[in-house]
Write an enzyme that holds these catalytic residues in place. Structure first.
Site, PDB file in Angstrom:
ATOM      1  N   ASP A  83       4.614  24.154  -0.332  1.00 33.87           N
ATOM      2  CA  ASP A  83       6.024  23.897  -0.655  1.00 33.87           C
ATOM      3  C   ASP A  83       6.468  22.480  -0.316  1.00 33.87           C
ATOM      4  OD1 ASP A  83       5.687  24.437   2.039  1.00 33.87           O
ATOM      5  OD2 ASP A  83       7.625  25.433   2.277  1.00 33.87           O
TER       6      ASP A  83
ATOM      7  N   HIS B  70      -7.343  -5.144  -1.609  1.00 36.72           N
ATOM      8  CA  HIS B  70      -6.131  -4.439  -1.194  1.00 36.72           C
ATOM      9  C   HIS B  70      -5.291  -5.247  -0.213  1.00 36.72           C
ATOM     10  CE1 HIS B  70      -3.774  -0.779  -0.850  1.00 36.72           C
ATOM     11  NE2 HIS B  70      -3.831  -0.845   0.471  1.00 36.72           N
TER      12      HIS B  70
ATOM     13  N   SER C 196       0.830  -1.195   0.000  1.00 40.63           N
ATOM     14  CA  SER C 196       0.000   0.000   0.000  1.00 40.63           C
ATOM     15  C   SER C 196       0.868   1.250   0.000  1.00 40.63           C
ATOM     16  CB  SER C 196      -0.956  -0.049   1.194  1.00 40.63           C
ATOM     17  OG  SER C 196      -1.914   0.967   1.133  1.00 40.63           O
TER      18      SER C 196
END
Length: 508
Positions: free
Chosen positions: A430, A483, A207
């Site tokens: 940023d 998953h 994952s």
């Protein structure tokens, strides 16, 4: 942050590009995460490493302290603690320090054998890896060839520890060091200290751990011998890719809701009744044991675990069938049971793992802010996901998926102290780059990836697109698992990927 509900038929593996396979070494690394075994710099900046016998038990230095061997069935373990810089962009002596804990795991009797390294990168961000209690799953398979290290006691980012910082600005300035770029820096710091020859190691990324592995391939490929990814191929675009991720993920979440209610049609009315009860309660919800509020939106958030993980459908259904207190006095008002309220908080996990909510959208940001991407994209689906409107229209109430919303920092008790920091993180622009597409286009590290066709967390289309940018990658595309394939059938998944790298598996 796992099972399958499709027929257990296998979609043939897809070969994108093939590099000559290399024999792996096992070490598991935890990206800076939260507490416990197999974690990374995601809350506690932890690692797991499977390592060769290069360090004598008890050997220590100012940067590394090794413990004594101890035992669990069929495995031997020992603990390591590394003192690493919080900020790698400044001189090491000037940077504040944090502790990275690594737990080494090896098959009984192989403690002193010079085995190769495998580094395991746990999912998240901000969730711990389970501590091993026996030799099973992928760890059992890995220990046939490798040693393993894991974490669990690194400097933690818990709710209480984060409250030690004086302001929301200070917290944001601290948390900016807990993304994949610094997880890779931690990995390299440890790799060259574990092995006097500083040989490259194999990584296994599950994952979000797979996201970190692709960052590793981008900025420190010299440290890698080969890479295995399971449900973890990230979007590579510049800016904030969370918008694109959620646009496709909301569609998959809708599909998972349809599957769930087809499996358990009786739950349609149960969920509607709960929503009505909550909406009519004073304050728009019911008090949770921690002091938070169970509102219709918090109820919908149960889909985070219930719709995409192994046995999630079943566990969610069994929670819902115990939602009401039994009526033992005729005419007594309807009440939500304490069992259900307690289960909701345990299920969501924000009380113990607040870092996931704070940092989740930042993992998609390079030089841009997320601006609460899930909340913005959800507006395009408001008619489908609005719980009160769904009840009034006679439609099923849809659960949400792997999304974090700003209202959570009001309605979930453990997150309230971090509301200001969450908004600052959502507006922060940023963020440094996490991937280098040019380097990935010219990748020379052998890579094998398990891509799950019905994955609710890491979308299949995005995974395919990303794979096309990584030279030498081989994909195993399957609808046998969701998953959580590595957790559900780890031995087989590990064998499949290693077989692909070694050339033992067919190309098509």
């Amino acid at each position: 942050m796992l099972a399958t509900y499709a027929p257990r038929s296998l979609i043939k593996p897809l070969l994108l590009r093939l590099l000559s396979p290399l024999s792996p070494r096992t070490v598991s690394l935890s990206p800076r995460t939260t507490l416990h075994f197999y974690c990374c710099r995601n809350g506690e900046r932890g690692f797991i490493a499977m390592a060769g016998g290069n360090i004598t038990a008890g050997e220590s230095s100012p940067e590394h302290v090794a413990g004594k061997w101890f035992s669990i069935p069929e495995l031997r373990l020992r603990d390591h603690r590394f003192t690493v810089p919080l900020d790698y962009s400044i001189d090491g002596d000037a940077s504040p320090k944090i502790t990275v804990f690594a737990r080494e795991v090896v098959a009984v009797g192989r403690e002193e054998q010079p085995l190769p390294y495998l580094l395991f990168l746990q999912g998240g961000p901000g969730f711990e890896c389970p501590r091993p209690t026996e030799s099973s799953g992928w760890i059992q398979k890995a220990c046939e060839e490798f040693r393993v290290r894991g974490t669990g006691l690194s400097t933690p980012l818990s709710a209480s520890s984060m409250l030690q910082l004086k302001s929301a600005e200070d917290l944001v300035d601290y948390l900016k060091h807990f993304r994949a770029d610094n997880i890779v820096n931690d990995a390299e710091f440890i790799r060259v200290r574990l092995d006097p020859e500083a040989r490259p190691w194999t990584i296994l990324g599950q994952s979000y751990g797979g996201f970190c592995a692709v960052t590793y391939l981008s900025f420190a490929p010299q440290g890698l011998k080969q890479a295995l990814l399971t449900g973890g191929t990230p979007p590579l675009g510049n800016g904030c890719t969370a918008d694109f991720v959620y646009k496709v993920c909301f569609e998959q979440v809708i599909l998972q809701n349809e599957k769930y209610y087809n499996r358990f049609p009786q739950d349609i009315e149960i969920v509607r009744d709960i929503v009505n009860h909550l909406a009519e309660s004073e304050g728009g919800g019911v008090l949770l044991p921690s002091g938070g509020i169970l509102t219709p939106r918090v109820l919908q958030a149960l889909g985070l675990n219930g719709l995409g993980s192994s046995s999630g459908f079943e566990r969610l259904h069994y929670m819902l069938e115990r939602v009401w207190d039994p009526v033992i006095v005729p005419g007594a008002p309807k009440r939500i049971s304490y069992y259900f309220l307690h289960a909701v908080e345990n299920w969501l996990g924000f009380d113990t793992n607040p870092l996931f909510a704070l940092m989740h959208e930042t993992i998609y940001c390079q030089g841009a802010s997320s601006r609460w991407a899930a909340e913005r994209i959800m507006a395009d689906y408001e008619g489908k996901f609005h719980p009160i409107r769904a009840v009034k229209d006679g439609r099923p109430v849809l659960f949400t998926g792997e999304m974090v919303f700003p209202w959570m920092f009001d309605e979930i008790h453990a997150l309230r102290p971090f509301k200001e920091a969450a908004h600052l993180l959502a507006e922060k622009k940023d963020w440094p780059p996490l991937y280098d597409v040019v380097t990935l286009n010219n990748n020379r590290v052998p890579v094998a990836a398990a891509v799950y066709y019905d994955d609710m967390y890491v979308n299949f289309k995005i995974a395919r697109e990303t794979a096309s940018q990584i030279a030498g990658i081989r994909l195993w595309i399957t609808n046998e698992y969701m998953h959580s394939g590595l957790r559900d059938d780890g031995g087989r998944v590990f064998d499949q990927l290693m077989g692909m790298l070694k050339g033992k598996k067919p190309l098509f």
